[in-house]
Design a protein around this motif. Sequence first.
Motif, PDB file in Angstrom:
ATOM      1  N   MET A  72       0.819  -1.184   0.000  1.00 51.35           N
ATOM      2  CA  MET A  72       0.000   0.000   0.000  1.00 51.35           C
ATOM      3  C   MET A  72       0.866   1.252   0.000  1.00 51.35           C
ATOM      4  SD  MET A  72      -3.188   0.651  -0.020  1.00 51.35           S
ATOM      5  CE  MET A  72      -4.424   1.773   0.420  1.00 51.35           C
ATOM      6  N   LYS A  73       1.994   1.217   0.739  1.00 54.26           N
ATOM      7  CA  LYS A  73       2.885   2.378   0.753  1.00 54.26           C
ATOM      8  C   LYS A  73       3.421   2.655  -0.634  1.00 54.26           C
ATOM      9  CE  LYS A  73       4.627   2.469   5.435  1.00 54.26           C
ATOM     10  NZ  LYS A  73       5.800   2.440   6.272  1.00 54.26           N
ATOM     11  N   ARG A  74       3.737   1.564  -1.345  1.00 56.09           N
ATOM     12  CA  ARG A  74       4.307   1.738  -2.672  1.00 56.09           C
ATOM     13  C   ARG A  74       3.322   2.451  -3.595  1.00 56.09           C
ATOM     14  NH1 ARG A  74       5.635  -3.314  -6.228  1.00 56.09           N
ATOM     15  NH2 ARG A  74       5.437  -2.263  -8.186  1.00 56.09           N
ATOM     16  N   MET A  75       2.025   2.103  -3.521  1.00 53.89           N
ATOM     17  CA  MET A  75       1.037   2.741  -4.366  1.00 53.89           C
ATOM     18  C   MET A  75       0.851   4.209  -3.975  1.00 53.89           C
ATOM     19  SD  MET A  75      -2.791   1.560  -5.405  1.00 53.89           S
ATOM     20  CE  MET A  75      -3.606   1.897  -3.875  1.00 53.89           C
ATOM     21  N   SER A  76       0.830   4.493  -2.698  1.00 50.53           N
ATOM     22  CA  SER A  76       0.582   5.863  -2.273  1.00 50.53           C
ATOM     23  C   SER A  76       1.757   6.788  -2.593  1.00 50.53           C
ATOM     24  CB  SER A  76       0.271   5.920  -0.780  1.00 50.53           C
ATOM     25  OG  SER A  76       1.373   5.481  -0.038  1.00 50.53           O
ATOM     26  N   SER A  77       2.971   6.233  -2.726  1.00 48.69           N
ATOM     27  CA  SER A  77       4.111   7.076  -3.059  1.00 48.69           C
ATOM     28  C   SER A  77       4.239   7.323  -4.561  1.00 48.69           C
ATOM     29  CB  SER A  77       5.412   6.476  -2.512  1.00 48.69           C
ATOM     30  OG  SER A  77       5.668   5.249  -3.173  1.00 48.69           O
ATOM     31  N   ASP A  78       3.563   6.525  -5.369  1.00 45.37           N
ATOM     32  CA  ASP A  78       3.605   6.693  -6.820  1.00 45.37           C
ATOM     33  C   ASP A  78       2.385   7.512  -7.256  1.00 45.37           C
ATOM     34  OD1 ASP A  78       3.724   6.550  -9.548  1.00 45.37           O
ATOM     35  OD2 ASP A  78       3.735   4.359  -9.649  1.00 45.37           O
ATOM     36  N   PRO A  79       2.594   8.751  -7.696  1.00 47.73           N
ATOM     37  CA  PRO A  79       1.452   9.618  -8.045  1.00 47.73           C
ATOM     38  C   PRO A  79       0.557   9.032  -9.139  1.00 47.73           C
ATOM     39  CG  PRO A  79       3.494  10.883  -8.024  1.00 47.73           C
ATOM     40  CD  PRO A  79       3.859   9.453  -7.832  1.00 47.73           C
ATOM     41  N   ALA A  80       1.130   8.365 -10.130  1.00 49.00           N
ATOM     42  CA  ALA A  80       0.334   7.795 -11.213  1.00 49.00           C
ATOM     43  C   ALA A  80      -0.567   6.676 -10.689  1.00 49.00           C
ATOM     44  CB  ALA A  80       1.233   7.280 -12.319  1.00 49.00           C
ATOM     45  N   MET A  81      -0.016   5.830  -9.822  1.00 46.64           N
ATOM     46  CA  MET A  81      -0.801   4.736  -9.231  1.00 46.64           C
ATOM     47  C   MET A  81      -1.897   5.298  -8.333  1.00 46.64           C
ATOM     48  SD  MET A  81       0.177   1.761 -10.255  1.00 46.64           S
ATOM     49  CE  MET A  81      -0.111   0.530  -9.036  1.00 46.64           C
ATOM     50  N   ARG A  82      -1.552   6.299  -7.559  1.00 48.72           N
ATOM     51  CA  ARG A  82      -2.515   6.915  -6.645  1.00 48.72           C
ATOM     52  C   ARG A  82      -3.666   7.542  -7.447  1.00 48.72           C
ATOM     53  NH1 ARG A  82       0.788   9.906  -3.588  1.00 48.72           N
ATOM     54  NH2 ARG A  82       0.633  11.651  -5.008  1.00 48.72           N
ATOM     55  N   ASP A  83      -3.327   8.264  -8.519  1.00 49.32           N
ATOM     56  CA  ASP A  83      -4.351   8.892  -9.357  1.00 49.32           C
ATOM     57  C   ASP A  83      -5.250   7.835 -10.008  1.00 49.32           C
ATOM     58  OD1 ASP A  83      -3.336  11.340  -8.674  1.00 49.32           O
ATOM     59  OD2 ASP A  83      -2.286  11.674 -10.585  1.00 49.32           O
ATOM     60  N   ALA A  84      -4.628   6.748 -10.465  1.00 45.13           N
ATOM     61  CA  ALA A  84      -5.403   5.675 -11.087  1.00 45.13           C
ATOM     62  C   ALA A  84      -6.361   5.047 -10.070  1.00 45.13           C
ATOM     63  CB  ALA A  84      -4.478   4.621 -11.670  1.00 45.13           C
ATOM     64  N   ALA A  85      -5.884   4.840  -8.852  1.00 47.50           N
ATOM     65  CA  ALA A  85      -6.725   4.260  -7.805  1.00 47.50           C
ATOM     66  C   ALA A  85      -7.878   5.198  -7.457  1.00 47.50           C
ATOM     67  CB  ALA A  85      -5.888   3.953  -6.562  1.00 47.50           C
ATOM     68  N   PHE A  86      -7.603   6.485  -7.342  1.00 45.53           N
ATOM     69  CA  PHE A  86      -8.657   7.460  -7.046  1.00 45.53           C
ATOM     70  C   PHE A  86      -9.685   7.508  -8.179  1.00 45.53           C
ATOM     71  CE2 PHE A  86      -5.578   9.743  -4.094  1.00 45.53           C
ATOM     72  CZ  PHE A  86      -6.215   9.306  -2.950  1.00 45.53           C
ATOM     73  N   GLU A  87      -9.198   7.469  -9.419  1.00 46.24           N
ATOM     74  CA  GLU A  87     -10.099   7.510 -10.578  1.00 46.24           C
ATOM     75  C   GLU A  87     -10.995   6.270 -10.601  1.00 46.24           C
ATOM     76  OE1 GLU A  87     -12.082   8.764 -13.925  1.00 46.24           O
ATOM     77  OE2 GLU A  87     -10.806   9.892 -12.558  1.00 46.24           O
ATOM     78  N   HIS A  88     -10.393   5.115 -10.329  1.00 51.83           N
ATOM     79  CA  HIS A  88     -11.169   3.875 -10.274  1.00 51.83           C
ATOM     80  C   HIS A  88     -12.240   3.968  -9.186  1.00 51.83           C
ATOM     81  CE1 HIS A  88     -12.168  -0.352 -10.374  1.00 51.83           C
ATOM     82  NE2 HIS A  88     -11.966  -0.398  -9.078  1.00 51.83           N
ATOM     83  N   ASN A  89     -11.845   4.446  -8.026  1.00 52.12           N
ATOM     84  CA  ASN A  89     -12.773   4.580  -6.909  1.00 52.12           C
ATOM     85  C   ASN A  89     -13.917   5.548  -7.272  1.00 52.12           C
ATOM     86  OD1 ASN A  89     -13.651   4.075  -4.249  1.00 52.12           O
ATOM     87  ND2 ASN A  89     -12.778   6.032  -3.597  1.00 52.12           N
ATOM     88  N   ARG A  90     -13.586   6.657  -7.933  1.00 46.44           N
ATOM     89  CA  ARG A  90     -14.596   7.638  -8.329  1.00 46.44           C
ATOM     90  C   ARG A  90     -15.592   7.019  -9.315  1.00 46.44           C
ATOM     91  NH1 ARG A  90     -15.903  10.570 -12.332  1.00 46.44           N
ATOM     92  NH2 ARG A  90     -14.072  10.086 -13.550  1.00 46.44           N
ATOM     93  N   ARG A  91     -15.073   6.250 -10.285  1.00 48.05           N
ATOM     94  CA  ARG A  91     -15.958   5.597 -11.253  1.00 48.05           C
ATOM     95  C   ARG A  91     -16.885   4.593 -10.568  1.00 48.05           C
ATOM     96  NH1 ARG A  91     -12.125   3.221 -15.234  1.00 48.05           N
ATOM     97  NH2 ARG A  91     -10.518   4.526 -14.387  1.00 48.05           N
ATOM     98  N   MET A  92     -16.346   3.847  -9.627  1.00 48.39           N
ATOM     99  CA  MET A  92     -17.165   2.871  -8.895  1.00 48.39           C
ATOM    100  C   MET A  92     -18.269   3.574  -8.109  1.00 48.39           C
ATOM    101  SD  MET A  92     -16.022   0.009  -9.852  1.00 48.39           S
ATOM    102  CE  MET A  92     -16.691  -1.174  -8.740  1.00 48.39           C
ATOM    103  N   MET A  93     -17.937   4.693  -7.506  1.00 55.78           N
ATOM    104  CA  MET A  93     -18.933   5.454  -6.744  1.00 55.78           C
ATOM    105  C   MET A  93     -19.989   6.039  -7.680  1.00 55.78           C
ATOM    106  SD  MET A  93     -16.511   7.202  -3.858  1.00 55.78           S
ATOM    107  CE  MET A  93     -17.810   8.139  -3.099  1.00 55.78           C
ATOM    108  N   ASP A  94     -19.567   6.508  -8.851  1.00 55.04           N
ATOM    109  CA  ASP A  94     -20.511   7.044  -9.831  1.00 55.04           C
ATOM    110  C   ASP A  94     -21.486   5.957 -10.293  1.00 55.04           C
ATOM    111  OD1 ASP A  94     -19.351   9.546  -9.687  1.00 55.04           O
ATOM    112  OD2 ASP A  94     -18.277   9.381 -11.598  1.00 55.04           O
ATOM    113  N   MET A  95     -20.955   4.773 -10.556  1.00 58.42           N
ATOM    114  CA  MET A  95     -21.810   3.665 -10.992  1.00 58.42           C
ATOM    115  C   MET A  95     -22.795   3.278  -9.891  1.00 58.42           C
ATOM    116  SD  MET A  95     -19.116   1.426 -13.346  1.00 58.42           S
ATOM    117  CE  MET A  95     -19.527  -0.043 -12.519  1.00 58.42           C
ATOM    118  N   ALA A  96     -22.328   3.262  -8.655  1.00 53.99           N
ATOM    119  CA  ALA A  96     -23.214   2.939  -7.530  1.00 53.99           C
ATOM    120  C   ALA A  96     -24.319   3.989  -7.405  1.00 53.99           C
ATOM    121  CB  ALA A  96     -22.415   2.849  -6.232  1.00 53.99           C
TER     122      ALA A  96
END
Length: 102
Positions: A1-25
Amino acid sequence: MKRMSSDPAMRDAAFEHNRRMMDMAQLRYEGKREGLAEGIEQGIEKQRLETAKEMLRNHCNDQFIQLCTKINLQQLEQLKKEIVSVFNQTEDDSEQSHLASD
């Protein structure tokens, strides 16, 4: 988890995925809510028409039926036709049954 949070591209991708999931819900929730409201409205309309039919069968005045059920004249006339049609079909069935037993 630390590795993902330190990588801005991974963090942005995770946030975008989460946002899409919330939009679909949210869309699913809104669709269910709209469908429920539509179903309730259809049920109310069906009950109003059934009440009007029962009032017609009991020989209530057209204006009184419209006042109580809030149906329009066209709907009332259609219900009258349906009731006459069912009555005629019942009469025909009864007559055929009587003829068959003779």
